[in-house]
Design a protein around this motif. Structure first.
Motif, PDB file in Angstrom:
ATOM      1  N   VAL A   3       0.811  -1.214   0.000  1.00 25.97           N
ATOM      2  CA  VAL A   3       0.000   0.000   0.000  1.00 25.97           C
ATOM      3  C   VAL A   3       0.844   1.263   0.000  1.00 25.97           C
ATOM      4  O   VAL A   3       0.339   2.337  -0.276  1.00 25.97           O
ATOM      5  N   SER A   4       2.146   1.180   0.276  1.00 17.99           N
ATOM      6  CA  SER A   4       3.005   2.362   0.285  1.00 17.99           C
ATOM      7  C   SER A   4       3.439   2.783  -1.118  1.00 17.99           C
ATOM      8  O   SER A   4       4.081   3.797  -1.282  1.00 17.99           O
ATOM      9  N   ASN A   5       3.099   1.985  -2.108  1.00 18.28           N
ATOM     10  CA  ASN A   5       3.457   2.332  -3.474  1.00 18.28           C
ATOM     11  C   ASN A   5       2.569   3.447  -4.000  1.00 18.28           C
ATOM     12  O   ASN A   5       1.366   3.435  -3.771  1.00 18.28           O
ATOM     13  N   PRO A   6       3.150   4.399  -4.733  1.00 17.97           N
ATOM     14  CA  PRO A   6       2.330   5.478  -5.277  1.00 17.97           C
ATOM     15  C   PRO A   6       1.366   4.975  -6.348  1.00 17.97           C
ATOM     16  O   PRO A   6       1.683   4.061  -7.103  1.00 17.97           O
ATOM     17  N   LEU A   7       0.207   5.610  -6.358  1.00 15.95           N
ATOM     18  CA  LEU A   7      -0.783   5.357  -7.410  1.00 15.95           C
ATOM     19  C   LEU A   7      -0.755   6.538  -8.366  1.00 15.95           C
ATOM     20  O   LEU A   7      -0.604   7.691  -7.952  1.00 15.95           O
ATOM     21  N   ILE A   8      -0.912   6.229  -9.642  1.00 17.71           N
ATOM     22  CA  ILE A   8      -0.888   7.240 -10.696  1.00 17.71           C
ATOM     23  C   ILE A   8      -2.216   7.207 -11.433  1.00 17.71           C
ATOM     24  O   ILE A   8      -2.696   6.140 -11.815  1.00 17.71           O
ATOM     25  N   GLN A   9      -2.806   8.378 -11.625  1.00 16.69           N
ATOM     26  CA  GLN A   9      -4.025   8.514 -12.422  1.00 16.69           C
ATOM     27  C   GLN A   9      -3.613   9.119 -13.760  1.00 16.69           C
ATOM     28  O   GLN A   9      -3.095  10.243 -13.805  1.00 16.69           O
ATOM     29  N   MET A  10      -3.791   8.348 -14.829  1.00 18.90           N
ATOM     30  CA  MET A  10      -3.453   8.806 -16.171  1.00 18.90           C
ATOM     31  C   MET A  10      -4.755   9.021 -16.935  1.00 18.90           C
ATOM     32  O   MET A  10      -5.475   8.073 -17.216  1.00 18.90           O
ATOM     33  N   GLU A  11      -5.051  10.276 -17.234  1.00 15.23           N
ATOM     34  CA  GLU A  11      -6.268  10.611 -17.960  1.00 15.23           C
ATOM     35  C   GLU A  11      -5.941  10.724 -19.445  1.00 15.23           C
ATOM     36  O   GLU A  11      -5.011  11.436 -19.824  1.00 15.23           O
ATOM     37  N   THR A  12      -6.710   9.989 -20.262  1.00 18.83           N
ATOM     38  CA  THR A  12      -6.518  10.036 -21.709  1.00 18.83           C
ATOM     39  C   THR A  12      -7.848  10.382 -22.373  1.00 18.83           C
ATOM     40  O   THR A  12      -8.894  10.333 -21.721  1.00 18.83           O
ATOM     41  N   ASN A  13      -7.815  10.664 -23.665  1.00 16.51           N
ATOM     42  CA  ASN A  13      -9.062  10.916 -24.381  1.00 16.51           C
ATOM     43  C   ASN A  13      -9.829   9.617 -24.635  1.00 16.51           C
ATOM     44  O   ASN A  13     -10.905   9.638 -25.215  1.00 16.51           O
ATOM     45  N   PHE A  14      -9.318   8.491 -24.172  1.00 21.89           N
ATOM     46  CA  PHE A  14     -10.010   7.206 -24.250  1.00 21.89           C
ATOM     47  C   PHE A  14     -10.536   6.758 -22.888  1.00 21.89           C
ATOM     48  O   PHE A  14     -11.243   5.767 -22.808  1.00 21.89           O
ATOM     49  N   GLY A  15     -10.135   7.458 -21.820  1.00 27.05           N
ATOM     50  CA  GLY A  15     -10.552   7.091 -20.472  1.00 27.05           C
ATOM     51  C   GLY A  15      -9.365   7.120 -19.529  1.00 27.05           C
ATOM     52  O   GLY A  15      -8.276   7.570 -19.878  1.00 27.05           O
ATOM     53  N   GLU A  16      -9.598   6.611 -18.326  1.00 25.24           N
ATOM     54  CA  GLU A  16      -8.624   6.708 -17.244  1.00 25.24           C
ATOM     55  C   GLU A  16      -7.911   5.379 -17.010  1.00 25.24           C
ATOM     56  O   GLU A  16      -8.523   4.316 -17.045  1.00 25.24           O
ATOM     57  N   ILE A  17      -6.600   5.468 -16.744  1.00 27.54           N
ATOM     58  CA  ILE A  17      -5.784   4.308 -16.399  1.00 27.54           C
ATOM     59  C   ILE A  17      -5.169   4.590 -15.032  1.00 27.54           C
ATOM     60  O   ILE A  17      -4.593   5.667 -14.822  1.00 27.54           O
ATOM     61  N   ILE A  18      -5.295   3.642 -14.109  1.00 30.66           N
ATOM     62  CA  ILE A  18      -4.693   3.770 -12.781  1.00 30.66           C
ATOM     63  C   ILE A  18      -3.533   2.786 -12.693  1.00 30.66           C
ATOM     64  O   ILE A  18      -3.688   1.596 -12.981  1.00 30.66           O
ATOM     65  N   LEU A  19      -2.371   3.295 -12.288  1.00 32.70           N
ATOM     66  CA  LEU A  19      -1.156   2.497 -12.180  1.00 32.70           C
ATOM     67  C   LEU A  19      -0.678   2.474 -10.736  1.00 32.70           C
ATOM     68  O   LEU A  19      -0.788   3.485 -10.034  1.00 32.70           O
ATOM     69  N   GLU A  20      -0.127   1.348 -10.314  1.00 34.21           N
ATOM     70  CA  GLU A  20       0.570   1.263  -9.036  1.00 34.21           C
ATOM     71  C   GLU A  20       2.038   1.039  -9.342  1.00 34.21           C
ATOM     72  O   GLU A  20       2.397   0.112 -10.080  1.00 34.21           O
ATOM     73  N   LEU A  21       2.897   1.909  -8.789  1.00 30.26           N
ATOM     74  CA  LEU A  21       4.322   1.831  -9.055  1.00 30.26           C
ATOM     75  C   LEU A  21       5.038   1.075  -7.936  1.00 30.26           C
ATOM     76  O   LEU A  21       4.660   1.190  -6.779  1.00 30.26           O
ATOM     77  N   PHE A  29       8.314  -1.142 -13.877  1.00 28.71           N
ATOM     78  CA  PHE A  29       8.302  -0.393 -12.632  1.00 28.71           C
ATOM     79  C   PHE A  29       6.903  -0.239 -12.038  1.00 28.71           C
ATOM     80  O   PHE A  29       6.712   0.473 -11.058  1.00 28.71           O
ATOM     81  N   GLY A  30       5.924  -0.940 -12.591  1.00 30.10           N
ATOM     82  CA  GLY A  30       4.575  -0.850 -12.048  1.00 30.10           C
ATOM     83  C   GLY A  30       3.598  -1.684 -12.839  1.00 30.10           C
ATOM     84  O   GLY A  30       3.970  -2.436 -13.743  1.00 30.10           O
ATOM     85  N   GLN A  31       2.321  -1.509 -12.476  1.00 27.18           N
ATOM     86  CA  GLN A  31       1.256  -2.348 -13.021  1.00 27.18           C
ATOM     87  C   GLN A  31      -0.034  -1.536 -13.129  1.00 27.18           C
ATOM     88  O   GLN A  31      -0.330  -0.729 -12.250  1.00 27.18           O
ATOM     89  N   VAL A  32      -0.786  -1.771 -14.186  1.00 30.23           N
ATOM     90  CA  VAL A  32      -2.130  -1.192 -14.289  1.00 30.23           C
ATOM     91  C   VAL A  32      -3.000  -1.903 -13.255  1.00 30.23           C
ATOM     92  O   VAL A  32      -3.053  -3.131 -13.232  1.00 30.23           O
ATOM     93  N   VAL A  33      -3.654  -1.142 -12.382  1.00 32.59           N
ATOM     94  CA  VAL A  33      -4.553  -1.739 -11.394  1.00 32.59           C
ATOM     95  C   VAL A  33      -6.013  -1.464 -11.731  1.00 32.59           C
ATOM     96  O   VAL A  33      -6.909  -2.102 -11.191  1.00 32.59           O
ATOM     97  N   ASP A  34      -6.250  -0.523 -12.639  1.00 25.23           N
ATOM     98  CA  ASP A  34      -7.605  -0.255 -13.127  1.00 25.23           C
ATOM     99  C   ASP A  34      -7.467   0.437 -14.485  1.00 25.23           C
ATOM    100  O   ASP A  34      -6.571   1.257 -14.668  1.00 25.23           O
ATOM    101  N   GLY A  35      -8.321   0.073 -15.423  1.00 26.56           N
ATOM    102  CA  GLY A  35      -8.310   0.724 -16.730  1.00 26.56           C
ATOM    103  C   GLY A  35      -7.677  -0.088 -17.837  1.00 26.56           C
ATOM    104  O   GLY A  35      -7.372   0.470 -18.899  1.00 26.56           O
ATOM    105  N   MET A  36      -7.502  -1.404 -17.648  1.00 24.08           N
ATOM    106  CA  MET A  36      -6.976  -2.213 -18.759  1.00 24.08           C
ATOM    107  C   MET A  36      -7.927  -2.182 -19.954  1.00 24.08           C
ATOM    108  O   MET A  36      -7.483  -2.304 -21.094  1.00 24.08           O
ATOM    109  N   ASP A  37      -9.225  -1.959 -19.699  1.00 16.75           N
ATOM    110  CA  ASP A  37     -10.165  -1.825 -20.809  1.00 16.75           C
ATOM    111  C   ASP A  37      -9.793  -0.627 -21.683  1.00 16.75           C
ATOM    112  O   ASP A  37      -9.889  -0.676 -22.911  1.00 16.75           O
ATOM    113  N   VAL A  38      -9.303   0.451 -21.049  1.00 16.61           N
ATOM    114  CA  VAL A  38      -8.869   1.640 -21.774  1.00 16.61           C
ATOM    115  C   VAL A  38      -7.595   1.320 -22.571  1.00 16.61           C
ATOM    116  O   VAL A  38      -7.468   1.689 -23.740  1.00 16.61           O
TER     117      VAL A  38
END
Length: 170
Positions: free
Chosen positions: A3-21, A129-138
């Motif tokens: 849980v100490s890993n940073p989460l990244i919100q990547m907003e695109t014109n196709f939708g949102e991708i959430i990454l855990e680094l 260096f990380g993994q998509v945790v939400d938004g693989m559909d995007v």
């Protein structure tokens, strides 16, 4: 990942991708990515290389296919035992081992050939260096866009896939 890993919100014109680094296994790559994200470098860049059944790459070019200035290259952490599996994010680089700067890619398949395989530059690998945790559909929706050649690049989306904003979620 913890849980100490940073989460990244990547907003695109196709939708949102959430990454855990993964700070523990890829500290250099994570700090590099966070630095570019916090400075706003990724905002307004595009996914400029999209190859179905392989990956989507972005973080370095504008919609006009102009390269954004970057800092110095970082050490390649491909020996960290993280694998280029579906949904992982890795640093893009040139043929030189320690040449990654700002560009990254998200694997859309298990790409074993990109994992660390030795000290030779051809098999050294690409640092996950990380993994998509939400938004693989995007990610998969981006992977399906029509591509062609543009400004000397191959596999460029015919309609720009824009990364409008990358935010570090605290």
């Amino acid at each position: 990942m913890s849980v100490s890993n940073p989460l990244i919100q990547m907003e695109t014109n196709f939708g949102e991708i959430i990454l855990e680094l993964d700070v523990a296994k890829a500290p250099v790559s994570v700090e590099n990515f966070l630095s570019y994200a916090r400075s706003g470098h990724y905002d307004g860049t595009i996914f400029h290389r999209v190859i179905k059944g392989f990956m989507i790459q972005g973080g370095g070019l504008t919609p006009e296919m102009e390269e954004k200035p970057t800092g110095p290259p970082i050490a390649n952490e491909a020996r960290n035992k993280l694998k280029n599996t579906t949904g992982s994010i890795a640093m893009a680089r040139t043929e030189e081992i320690d040449s990654a700067r700002a560009q990254f890619f998200i694997n859309t398949e298990n790409n074993r050939d990109l994992n660390h395989g030795g000290l030779n530059p051809q098999v050294y690998g690409y640092a996950v260096f990380g993994q998509v945790v939400d938004g693989m559909d995007v990610v998969y929706e981006i992977e399906r866009v029509a591509t062609g050649a543009s400004a000397g690049f191959e596999n460029v989306p015919l309609e720009p896939v824009v990364i409008s904003k990358v935010t570090v979620i605290d």
